[in-house]
Design a protein around this motif. Sequence first.
Motif, mmCIF file in Angstrom:
data_model
loop_
_atom_site.group_PDB
_atom_site.id
_atom_site.type_symbol
_atom_site.label_atom_id
_atom_site.label_comp_id
_atom_site.label_asym_id
_atom_site.label_seq_id
_atom_site.Cartn_x
_atom_site.Cartn_y
_atom_site.Cartn_z
ATOM 1 N N PHE A 191 0.831 -1.205 0.000
ATOM 2 C CA PHE A 191 0.000 0.000 0.000
ATOM 3 C C PHE A 191 0.870 1.261 0.000
ATOM 4 O O PHE A 191 2.023 1.244 0.427
ATOM 5 N N PHE A 192 0.255 2.346 -0.515
ATOM 6 C CA PHE A 192 0.790 3.699 -0.417
ATOM 7 C C PHE A 192 -0.063 4.480 0.578
ATOM 8 O O PHE A 192 -1.281 4.325 0.621
ATOM 9 N N ASP A 193 0.589 5.325 1.317
ATOM 10 C CA ASP A 193 -0.134 6.245 2.201
ATOM 11 C C ASP A 193 0.435 7.641 1.954
ATOM 12 O O ASP A 193 1.612 7.895 2.227
ATOM 13 N N VAL A 194 -0.393 8.535 1.410
ATOM 14 C CA VAL A 194 0.035 9.886 1.062
ATOM 15 C C VAL A 194 -0.614 10.878 2.023
ATOM 16 O O VAL A 194 -1.833 10.888 2.191
ATOM 17 N N ASN A 195 0.211 11.705 2.661
ATOM 18 C CA ASN A 195 -0.263 12.697 3.621
ATOM 19 C C ASN A 195 0.303 14.070 3.262
ATOM 20 O O ASN A 195 1.390 14.171 2.679
ATOM 21 N N ASN B 1 -7.273 5.056 0.111
ATOM 22 C CA ASN B 1 -7.129 3.594 0.067
ATOM 23 C C ASN B 1 -7.531 2.995 1.411
ATOM 24 O O ASN B 1 -7.019 3.406 2.458
ATOM 25 N N SER B 2 -8.409 2.038 1.385
ATOM 26 C CA SER B 2 -8.796 1.331 2.601
ATOM 27 C C SER B 2 -7.888 0.113 2.773
ATOM 28 O O SER B 2 -8.330 -1.034 2.742
ATOM 29 N N TYR B 3 -6.597 0.380 2.951
ATOM 30 C CA TYR B 3 -5.627 -0.711 3.021
ATOM 31 C C TYR B 3 -5.592 -1.332 4.416
ATOM 32 O O TYR B 3 -6.103 -0.757 5.395
ATOM 33 N N ARG C 203 -8.339 -2.626 8.825
ATOM 34 C CA ARG C 203 -8.265 -1.602 7.788
ATOM 35 C C ARG C 203 -8.236 -0.211 8.419
ATOM 36 O O ARG C 203 -8.756 -0.003 9.521
ATOM 37 N N VAL C 204 -7.639 0.722 7.700
ATOM 38 C CA VAL C 204 -7.497 2.076 8.224
ATOM 39 C C VAL C 204 -8.649 2.941 7.728
ATOM 40 O O VAL C 204 -9.409 2.560 6.837
ATOM 41 N N GLN C 205 -8.783 4.111 8.310
ATOM 42 C CA GLN C 205 -9.784 5.066 7.870
ATOM 43 C C GLN C 205 -9.430 5.577 6.471
ATOM 44 O O GLN C 205 -8.258 5.679 6.115
ATOM 45 N N SER C 206 -10.440 5.903 5.684
ATOM 46 C CA SER C 206 -10.212 6.432 4.339
ATOM 47 C C SER C 206 -9.720 7.879 4.447
ATOM 48 O O SER C 206 -9.122 8.259 5.460
ATOM 49 N N PHE C 207 -9.995 8.689 3.439
ATOM 50 C CA PHE C 207 -9.484 10.059 3.416
ATOM 51 C C PHE C 207 -9.858 10.810 4.691
ATOM 52 O O PHE C 207 -11.008 10.801 5.128
#
Length: 582
Positions: free
Chosen positions: A530-534, A557-559, A566-570
Amino acid sequence: MQKTILSTILCLVVLGSVKAQETDTIGTETVTVVKPYSPTVSDAFKIKVAPILNDSIVLQKKKITYNIFSVPVASTFTPAKAKAAKVEKLPPPILYNSYASVGLGNFNNALVEFYTSSKLGRDEDLLDVGLNHHSSRGDIESTPLETDFYNTKLDVSYAKKDRDYNWGASVGLQHQLYNWYGLESGVFTQAQIDGIDEQQNYFNAEAKANLTVEDSFFKHGDILLRRFWDSSESGENRVVLNTEIELPITDELVNFKTKVDYVSGSFENDDLNNTVNETGIDYGHFQVGINPSFVVLRDELTLNLGANLVYGMDIEDSSGSFYIYPTVTASYRVMDEQVIAYAGIVGDLKQNSYHDFVNDNPFVSPTLFIQPTDQQYEGYLGLRGQLFSNVGYNIKGSYLAENRRPLFFLNPQNVGRTDAQGYNFGNSFQVFYDDLRTFGVFAELNVDVNRKFSFGLNAEYYNYNTETDNPAWNLPEVKGSLFMDYQITEQWFAGANLFFVGEREDLVSVAQANTPPNLFPSEIVTLESFFDVNAHIGYRFNKQLSAFAKFNNLANNSYEQWHNFRVQSFQALAGVSYKFDL
């Protein structure tokens, strides 16, 4: 006649020679120079520049007459007097000793920060107080259970600086709330789900103290006292003491580092690999070690030759072992700051604890076996330095050999136990110890484009080999990150970061009575990369007040951070910060 003349001459010669043989005494005379010698140089004959030539064919020079027409011109130019160039004088920055920050966002996310630093008396005595709170009360669609979390931490510290020594002390309190919400889809009935109490609370209280002495053989010392417990009647105590002594021998230095590390605790319930909850789990480990090293300093070379001697004792089993680890490090400046080569081989007996496991994975069950990790050795070789004045780099290759390396994977679904807990449904993690060999490559680049813009990136690759031939549970082979900071104008600022995590493997299993854990029905599952962009952006209204906005998971991404978790979306959060003197 000729004969007469010849006879006369011969007689005169004979008489002269007789006279010359008579000896007379020559006396001493003094000669006085009346006028000193003063030589002169006669005038040199100069050849005329334009000699007169008596030649009829030589051309005669023509006489030239010059006429100047002067016209008066009015001029208003007045030269300015010379003055020293002025250097623009910037006002000194205004510093405040306190700040407060508050932010709110979707998923009912909340962020609160407060910090103050006060100077006590005339000396450099500082009292610091910090408070941090981050929480979320939003739900995630992929799970029917609560997904709330809280993390609140308070730190109070005191530091005193003197000419010969510095010392400080601090106290910290922390409360964390998490939920075991990672249920396997389509396995449990609604009645079972409604009966799950998935909430877990962690509490931490610790005290620290440190002392650093200048111009003394005793260089540094620090101590940690910690009490960690949870809402499932689990508790842990930890005491760590470290000291450092440095002795000069001739032109070299001998360094002695010592440590004393004690951890003990208990869990109310038995391991979830047992279908019957017969008893709880108690653990206790004690370590004492000394690390002597010989430091060699040369023009371009720094060499540290040492060994780490550790005695580790299992208090519950009343057994102990003695370990010897290498501690050899070196660095060499190949080209000043441009190229620095470094290498080393080190090892240690790492003390594991419930507190550390929770920090790595807050979804562990309070039914863990705690053992230390025997890090036999880690050999590494690398290059670091600056390609240009604003570009830094670091490249490293390593090989790590560990015994009893803790790995996280899911607990089995064990709903038949009489202790109906919220972590019995395959929604919590256990610790599995394996002997692991890891080959790794790390590369990093940092660039300061100018004073306003900077960015950096790094990448990691690992290859794992386990003693049990199982996968290295939940360890990715590839990781990477990118960050950027940009001061757009004097008021506007922004930044961003990106994380990449490669595929990982986990184990889903179901506990069965009278069956060994290795024979439970199980399945290996692969978690996708997964990518996580902040990103964040802010605006400064003045020296004290500013506004900010933070955006997490921009790719929406709901990775899965862990399997079924799973993590929270946007996520978007906005707030204000205020600086002030307190």
